[in-house]
Design a protein around this motif. Structure first.
Motif, short mmCIF file in Angstrom:
data_model
loop_
_atom_site.label_atom_id
_atom_site.label_comp_id
_atom_site.label_asym_id
_atom_site.label_seq_id
_atom_site.Cartn_x
_atom_site.Cartn_y
_atom_site.Cartn_z
N TRP A 156 29.88 44.97 42.98
CA TRP A 156 30.17 44.25 41.75
C TRP A 156 30.90 42.96 42.08
O TRP A 156 31.44 42.79 43.17
CB TRP A 156 31.04 45.11 40.82
N THR A 157 30.93 42.03 41.13
CA THR A 157 31.60 40.76 41.34
C THR A 157 32.35 40.36 40.08
O THR A 157 31.95 40.73 38.96
CB THR A 157 30.58 39.67 41.74
N VAL A 158 33.45 39.62 40.26
CA VAL A 158 34.27 39.18 39.13
C VAL A 158 35.01 37.90 39.55
O VAL A 158 35.32 37.73 40.73
CB VAL A 158 35.27 40.29 38.73
N PRO A 159 35.26 36.98 38.62
CA PRO A 159 36.06 35.81 38.97
C PRO A 159 37.47 36.21 39.41
O PRO A 159 38.03 37.20 38.91
CB PRO A 159 36.10 35.00 37.67
N ALA A 160 38.05 35.43 40.29
CA ALA A 160 39.38 35.75 40.84
C ALA A 160 40.52 35.29 39.94
O ALA A 160 41.66 35.72 40.14
CB ALA A 160 39.53 35.11 42.22
N ASN A 161 40.24 34.43 38.96
CA ASN A 161 41.32 33.84 38.16
C ASN A 161 41.62 34.58 36.86
O ASN A 161 42.37 34.09 36.01
CB ASN A 161 41.00 32.38 37.85
N GLY A 162 41.05 35.77 36.68
CA GLY A 162 41.34 36.56 35.50
C GLY A 162 40.40 36.33 34.33
O GLY A 162 40.50 37.02 33.32
N THR A 163 39.50 35.39 34.44
CA THR A 163 38.57 35.09 33.36
C THR A 163 37.26 35.85 33.57
O THR A 163 37.08 36.55 34.56
CB THR A 163 38.26 33.58 33.30
N GLY A 164 36.34 35.68 32.61
CA GLY A 164 35.00 36.23 32.76
C GLY A 164 34.95 37.74 32.62
O GLY A 164 35.88 38.38 32.13
#
Length: 340
Positions: A316-324
Motif C-alpha cells: 500500500w502507499t500513502v502520502p507522508a505529510n498526513g494528507t490524502g
C-alpha cells in the motif's frame, strides 16, 4: 453380435478412453503452464533476467507472493506500472532489500528436523557474494544508498514485536569486505546524554543515512527509542521516544516509523507516523490501520508498506505529510526496493 464385432467395439472404446485421458493430461499441463504466467485473479508472472542495477524505467523489486511455482522469488516490475507483469528471478528470499547494485537476501534453509536461516549478500546479477548464518527468523533488512553496507534483524526468540516476550539480533556488514558487526547490542549506548547499560536491550530495524551513519530502534525498560548509530565510533545515541522500525527519507530529513498509540489493541498497537528530524515534530499519516512493517520511501513524499492480503501481504502507499488516503499499490507482494 459376433466375436469380431465385440472385439472391434472394445478396441474403439479403449482408443476413445485413451484419447480422453491424453487430452485431460495435456489440458492440465496447459493449465499448469498458464498458471506459471497468469495467476487466477492475480498478476502475470514470468521467469526472466532480474538485475539490481538501476535502469531508466526505475524498477521496483519485491518478494513475489502470488501463488504458484515462483512464490517467494525476487521479482521486478516498472515502478510506473506496479500492477503489470512481473519478471521473477529464481532467487527466493524471506526478507529482501537492494540499492546501487547490491542486495541482501534473508533465506530459510529447510532441514529434516528444523529450519535454519542465513543472510546472503547479492551482487547486481543476484549472485552470492557473502553468506552469514542468521541466529533466528528474518524480520528486517536494509542496504545503504551506496550499496556498501547492509543490515538485517532476526527474532532470536518470539516472533512478534507486539508484546514484550521477544529478543532480536541485528547485524551490519560491509558488503565490499565481508567484515561484520554481528550484534549491535555490543555498541556503546548514550541515552539522555549519558552512557547507558541494561540487560534487556533489543535493537532492530536499521535504516542507513550513508556508510557511516544509520538509525534504528532501541528497546529497554518497556520503552522504544529512535537511535542514531555511528559505525566507526560504535555508538548508539537516543533521539526520540516511541519509534519502531524507522525508515529514512531519501533527502535525509524525515523518519517514517510505526508508533504505539493509546487505546489501540495490544495485538494491533501501531499507526504509521513521520518524524521531522530538524524539528522533531510528529505527523500521523492518513493510514489508520495497524502497521507492522518497516515502511519504504518511494520518494521524499510517499511511503510504501505492507498490509495483510489474500496471499500473505499486499503493498500500500500513502502520502507522508498526513494528507490524502491510502491506496493499494500491488497485490501479493512484500519487501519492496526501488532501484534509483
Amino acid at each position: 453380435m459376433t466375436r469380431t464385432t465385440r472385439l472391434v467395439i472394445l478396441l474403439v472404446a479403449v482408443l476413445l478412453l485413451g484419447g480422453v485421458g491424453t487430452g485431460a493430461v495435456l489440458y492440465a499441463a496447459h493449465r499448469s503452464g498458464m498458471r506459471d504466467e497468469q495467476q487466477a485473479n492475480g498478476p502475470t508472472v514470468r521467469a526472466g533476467t532480474v538485475t539490481l542495477r538501476p535502469t531508466a524505467d526505475r524498477p521496483l523489486l519485491v518478494r513475489n507472493l502470488a501463488w504458484g511455482p515462483h512464490r517467494d522469488e525476487i521479482a521486478t516490475v516498472p515502478a510506473d506500472d506496479p500492477q503489470g507483469p512481473r519478471t521473477v528471478s529464481g532467487v527466493k528470499c524471506l526478507r529482501f532489500h537492494a540499492a546501487a547494485g547490491t542486495g541482501i537476501c534473508l533465506q530459510a534453509v529447510h532441514g529434516r528436523l528444523t529450519d535454519t536461516y542465513r543472510a546472503v549478500v547479492l551482487d547486481s546479477h543476484l549472485h552470492e557474494r557473502h553468506r552469514f548464518p542468521a541466529a533466528g527468523i528474518p524480520t528486517r533488512a536494509r542496504v545503504s544508498p551506496s550499496g556498501h553496507m547492509a543490515a538485517w534483524t532476526v527474532f532470536v526468540s518470539g516472533d512478534s514485536y507486539a508484546g514484550t516476550n521477544f529478543s532480536t539480533r541485528t547485524s551490519i556488514v560491509d558488503t565490499r569486505t565481508g567484515a561484520i558487526d554481528d550484534n549491535l547490542e555490543t555498541f556503546r549506548i548514550i541515552k539522555d546524554d549519558r552512557p547507558y547499560q541494561a540487560a534487556d536491550i533489543n535493537i532492530w530495524g536499521v535504516t542507513f543515512a550513508d556508510d557511516a551513519r544509520f538509525y534504528a530502534t532501541l528497546a529497554t525498560g518497556g520503552r522504544t527509542y529512535l537511535v542514531r548509530g555511528d559505525v566507526a565510533a560504535r555508538t548508539l545515541t537516543t533521539l526520540h521516544q516511541n519509534v519502531e522500525c524507522p525508515s529514512l527519507s531519501p533527502d535525509g530529513t524525515q523518519i517514517a516509523y510505526k508508533k504505539r498509540v493509546k487505546g489501540a489493541s495490544p495485538d494491533a498497537p501501531w499507526r504509521l507516523y513521520v518524524l521531522d528530524l530538524r524539528t522533531m515534530k510528529e505527523t500521523a499519516t492518513a493510514e489508520q490501520r495497524n502497521i507492522d512493517d518497516q515502511a519504504l520511501w518511494a520518494d521524499d513524499s510517499t511511503l510504501v508498506y505492507a498490509l495483510p492480503g489474500d496471499y500473505g501481504s499486499d503493498l500500500w502507499t500513502v502520502p507522508a505529510n498526513g494528507t490524502g488516503t491510502a491506496r493499494r499499490l500491488m497485490t501479493s507482494a512484500i519487501a519492496p526496493a526501488y532501484l534509483n
